[in-house]
Scaffold this active site. Structure first.
Site, PDB file in Angstrom:
ATOM      1  N   LYS A  83     -20.328  -8.690 -18.510  1.00 54.41           N
ATOM      2  CA  LYS A  83     -19.529  -9.675 -19.244  1.00 54.41           C
ATOM      3  C   LYS A  83     -18.066  -9.233 -19.349  1.00 54.41           C
ATOM      4  O   LYS A  83     -17.139 -10.015 -19.120  1.00 54.41           O
ATOM      5  CB  LYS A  83     -20.133  -9.882 -20.638  1.00 54.41           C
ATOM      6  CG  LYS A  83     -19.299 -10.709 -21.587  1.00 54.41           C
ATOM      7  CD  LYS A  83     -19.044 -12.102 -21.038  1.00 54.41           C
ATOM      8  CE  LYS A  83     -17.904 -12.783 -21.750  1.00 54.41           C
ATOM      9  NZ  LYS A  83     -18.272 -13.672 -22.781  1.00 54.41           N
ATOM     10  N   CYS A 124     -11.374 -14.175 -25.963  1.00 55.36           N
ATOM     11  CA  CYS A 124     -12.209 -13.475 -24.979  1.00 55.36           C
ATOM     12  C   CYS A 124     -11.366 -12.710 -23.969  1.00 55.36           C
ATOM     13  O   CYS A 124     -11.388 -11.482 -23.918  1.00 55.36           O
ATOM     14  CB  CYS A 124     -13.063 -14.483 -24.223  1.00 55.36           C
ATOM     15  SG  CYS A 124     -13.929 -15.571 -25.322  1.00 55.36           S
TER      16      CYS A 124
HETATM   17  N1  SAJ Z   1      -5.261 -19.160 -18.129  1.00 58.77           N
HETATM   18  C1  SAJ Z   1      -4.116 -19.095 -17.356  1.00 58.77           C
HETATM   19  N2  SAJ Z   1      -4.229 -19.360 -16.019  1.00 58.77           N
HETATM   20  C2  SAJ Z   1      -5.406 -19.704 -15.442  1.00 58.77           C
HETATM   21  C3  SAJ Z   1      -6.565 -19.757 -16.221  1.00 58.77           C
HETATM   22  C4  SAJ Z   1      -6.462 -19.475 -17.565  1.00 58.77           C
HETATM   23  O1  SAJ Z   1      -3.026 -18.793 -17.851  1.00 58.77           O
HETATM   24  O2  SAJ Z   1      -5.411 -19.949 -14.230  1.00 58.77           O
HETATM   25  C5  SAJ Z   1      -5.171 -18.855 -19.554  1.00 58.77           C
HETATM   26  C6  SAJ Z   1      -5.552 -20.037 -20.450  1.00 58.77           C
HETATM   27  O3  SAJ Z   1      -4.477 -20.900 -20.628  1.00 58.77           O
HETATM   28  C7  SAJ Z   1      -5.983 -19.325 -21.708  1.00 58.77           C
HETATM   29  C8  SAJ Z   1      -6.604 -18.040 -21.199  1.00 58.77           C
HETATM   30  O4  SAJ Z   1      -6.130 -17.878 -19.875  1.00 58.77           O
HETATM   31  O5  SAJ Z   1      -4.857 -19.012 -22.519  1.00 58.77           O
HETATM   32  C9  SAJ Z   1      -8.112 -18.025 -21.196  1.00 58.77           C
HETATM   33  O6  SAJ Z   1      -8.624 -19.271 -20.763  1.00 58.77           O
HETATM   34  P1  SAJ Z   1      -9.860 -19.411 -19.766  1.00 58.77           P
HETATM   35  O7  SAJ Z   1     -10.096 -20.844 -19.549  1.00 58.77           O
HETATM   36  O8  SAJ Z   1      -9.644 -18.584 -18.565  1.00 58.77           O
HETATM   37  O9  SAJ Z   1     -11.056 -18.702 -20.513  1.00 58.77           O
HETATM   38  P2  SAJ Z   1     -11.701 -18.798 -21.977  1.00 58.77           P
HETATM   39  O10 SAJ Z   1     -11.145 -17.686 -22.799  1.00 58.77           O
HETATM   40  O11 SAJ Z   1     -11.676 -20.153 -22.532  1.00 58.77           O
HETATM   41  O12 SAJ Z   1     -13.234 -18.482 -21.603  1.00 58.77           O
HETATM   42  C10 SAJ Z   1     -13.532 -17.298 -20.894  1.00 58.77           C
HETATM   43  C11 SAJ Z   1     -14.459 -17.657 -19.720  1.00 58.77           C
HETATM   44  N3  SAJ Z   1     -14.589 -16.508 -18.839  1.00 58.77           N
HETATM   45  C12 SAJ Z   1     -14.345 -16.596 -17.502  1.00 58.77           C
HETATM   46  O13 SAJ Z   1     -13.976 -17.627 -16.988  1.00 58.77           O
HETATM   47  C13 SAJ Z   1     -14.567 -15.363 -16.702  1.00 58.77           C
HETATM   48  C14 SAJ Z   1     -15.818 -18.092 -20.267  1.00 58.77           C
HETATM   49  O14 SAJ Z   1     -16.731 -18.296 -19.207  1.00 58.77           O
HETATM   50  C15 SAJ Z   1     -16.365 -17.018 -21.218  1.00 58.77           C
HETATM   51  O15 SAJ Z   1     -17.616 -17.397 -21.759  1.00 58.77           O
HETATM   52  C16 SAJ Z   1     -15.380 -16.866 -22.343  1.00 58.77           C
HETATM   53  O16 SAJ Z   1     -14.143 -16.387 -21.787  1.00 58.77           O
HETATM   54  C17 SAJ Z   1     -15.930 -15.872 -23.342  1.00 58.77           C
HETATM   55  O17 SAJ Z   1     -16.438 -16.323 -24.374  1.00 58.77           O
HETATM   56  O18 SAJ Z   1     -15.926 -14.666 -23.059  1.00 58.77           O
END
Ligand code: SAJ
Length: 419
Positions: A207, A261
């Site tokens: 994870k 996360c």
């Molecule tokens: N972000 C970017 N660029 C991107 C993708 C995301 O700047 O290309 C930023 C988002 O705006 C945000 C942050 O990253 O601020 C996190 O967003 P996210 O959509 O990547 O992830 P979370 O935090 O909503 O959810 C993540 C997910 N993990 C992965 O995709 C590996 C989710 O599957 C997990 O269950 C979750 O963390 C968790 O609970 O750990």
């Protein structure tokens, strides 16, 4: 059907409890937040997640889900509590320990305890220790009065939780083979994705690895955005072009990385093995630096403007949600307020009250039309769908600082800055 006790009714616990209840399990949900418990028992919810309100209403009405502030005897206990880090980026296991201690009086031989919270390597084994040190009559060996303990990390994406809870593949790692087998049997009852088996330590690191992978890749995109800003290249066009290569798939830059996360979990690796994780550590530093870069950019742009008035579009940590935890947008607005006290117009359509940290700074929420009308700088911080519908003519003669690349359509009157 087995009785389940879910500890923690937040972004993971409440959807999990509701999905299990909708599959026919009798679910007893527990949270220390009395107001949340009262709301849930009225069939309402205290968080925003698409379709969760309807599901909670349904399972509370048919009495499959009951919320309370204390646990009850059950067959399976699921711990879904926060695992934040402390000031020094060290993992804070206080909530996991409290949740474990809370269920101790109710655990009986044959019960299964599942940790869903994202946790540092070794936490599931610690849970076994915490339980056994208080319950002399229980064991985790192959004896009559044994209990079963596993880690099954939640992996759902906020905004898509109800679907992903059922459809995602799950990783299950027990403290021993028997615990793994029992947990696999349980998840197979409601998960349609694959249910993969391993040890508790590997499940914990898997994870952390998933979220660190994403953090490192976002850091790459954020570093590119700062390189492009300096070299006068459009980073969105650059990434789009590079991604046409069959083996390149660059993520999107933004104002920084938020949420509970991705901005947190990599630290659990860095804390455990600092000498072996320089890349993961650097990625964290790059993503944490990005909000300051955006603030400096805005300040630089305002130097030539007589009376800068800045519309800040979005506060949540990502699109189309109300979650402000660790949000880089909040950090940026807060930092900007030290320079532009009276001249920040905050827009966040998904909330109706500002977080106290911004309210204390005398800030107010505005609707998007009013904020754009009154401002001469438009700072896009979140790519909410509703912002994509902004009339381009309303941006004429304004400076647009677009950290999400959503207001890019060509209109010559808009001075665009991409960071
Ligand atoms: N972000 C970017 N660029 C991107 C993708 C995301 O700047 O290309 C930023 C988002 O705006 C945000 C942050 O990253 O601020 C996190 O967003 P996210 O959509 O990547 O992830 P979370 O935090 O909503 O959810 C993540 C997910 N993990 C992965 O995709 C590996 C989710 O599957 C997990 O269950 C979750 O963390 C968790 O609970 O750990």
């Amino acid at each position: 059907m087995k009785k389940i006790c879910v500890i923690g009714l937040g972004y993971i616990g409440l959807p999990t409890a509701s999905v299990l209840a909708s599959k026919g399990f009798q679910v007893h949900g527990v949270d220390v937040n009395k107001q949340a418990v009262e709301l849930i028992n009225k069939g309402k919810i205290h968080i925003y997640e698409p379709d969760l309100d309807t599901l909670v209403k349904e399972v509370v009405e048919n009495k499959k889900l009951v919320a309370a502030t204390v646990p009850e005897e059950a067959d399976i206990y699921i711990l879904a509590v926060p695992t934040p880090f402390k000031e020094n980026h060290k993992p804070d296991l206080t909530y996991v320990k409290q949740a474990t201690k809370a269920i101790v009086p109710y655990i009986k031989p044959g019960n299964l305890v599942i940790l869903e919270s994202t946790s540092p390597v070794g936490t599931t084994e610690k849970i076994a220790e915490w339980i056994l040190e208080e319950c002399n009559d229980l064991t985790v060996g192959n004896e009559e009065n044994r209990i079963y303990i596993s880690h099954c990390p939640e992996r759902v994406l906020p905004g898509h939780i109800l679907r992903e809870l059922v459809e995602n593949d799950r990783i299950i790692g027990g403290i021993d083979k028997e615990s793994t087998d029992k947990t696999v049997e349980f998840y197979k009852m409601f998960v349609t994705g694959k249910v993969l088996q391993t040890s508790s330590r590997t499940a914990e690191l898997a994870k952390l690895t998933e979220n660190s992978f994403r953090d490192v890749n976002i850091a790459f995109a954020n570093e590119l955005s700062m390189i492009c800003d300096t070299l006068g290249v459009n980073v969105w066009e650059l990434i789009d072009l590079a991604n046409h290569h069959p083996r390149v798939n660059i993520l999107q830059p933004g104002p920084g990385v938020g949420g509970h996360c991705i901005a947190v979990d990599p630290w659990f690796i860095v804390d455990a093995v600092p000498n072996q994780s320089p890349l993961i550590h650097t990625a964290r530093k790059i993503n944490d630096f990005k909000p300051h870069y955006v603030v400096n950019k805005v300040k630089e742009l305002t130097k030539n403007i007589d009376k800068p008035r800045i519309a800040c579009l979005g506060l949540s940590f990502k699109a189309n949600i109300d979650d402000l935890r660790e949000s880089p947008a909040v950090e940026i607005v807060k930092e900007l307020s030290y320079t532009f006290t009276e001249d920040l117009y905050i827009v966040e359509p998904h909330i109706n009250k500002l977080p106290s940290v911004l309210e204390e700074l005398n800030m107010h929420l505005l609707n998007v039309e009013q904020a754009i009308k009154d401002a001469n700088i438009i700072l896009v911080l979140v790519d909410h769908d509703c912002f994509k519908l902004i009339e381009k003519s309303s941006l004429a003669n304004k400076i647009v600082v677009d950290t999400r690349g959503i207001l890019l359509q060509e209109t010559n009157e808009i001075e665009k800055v991409l960071v």
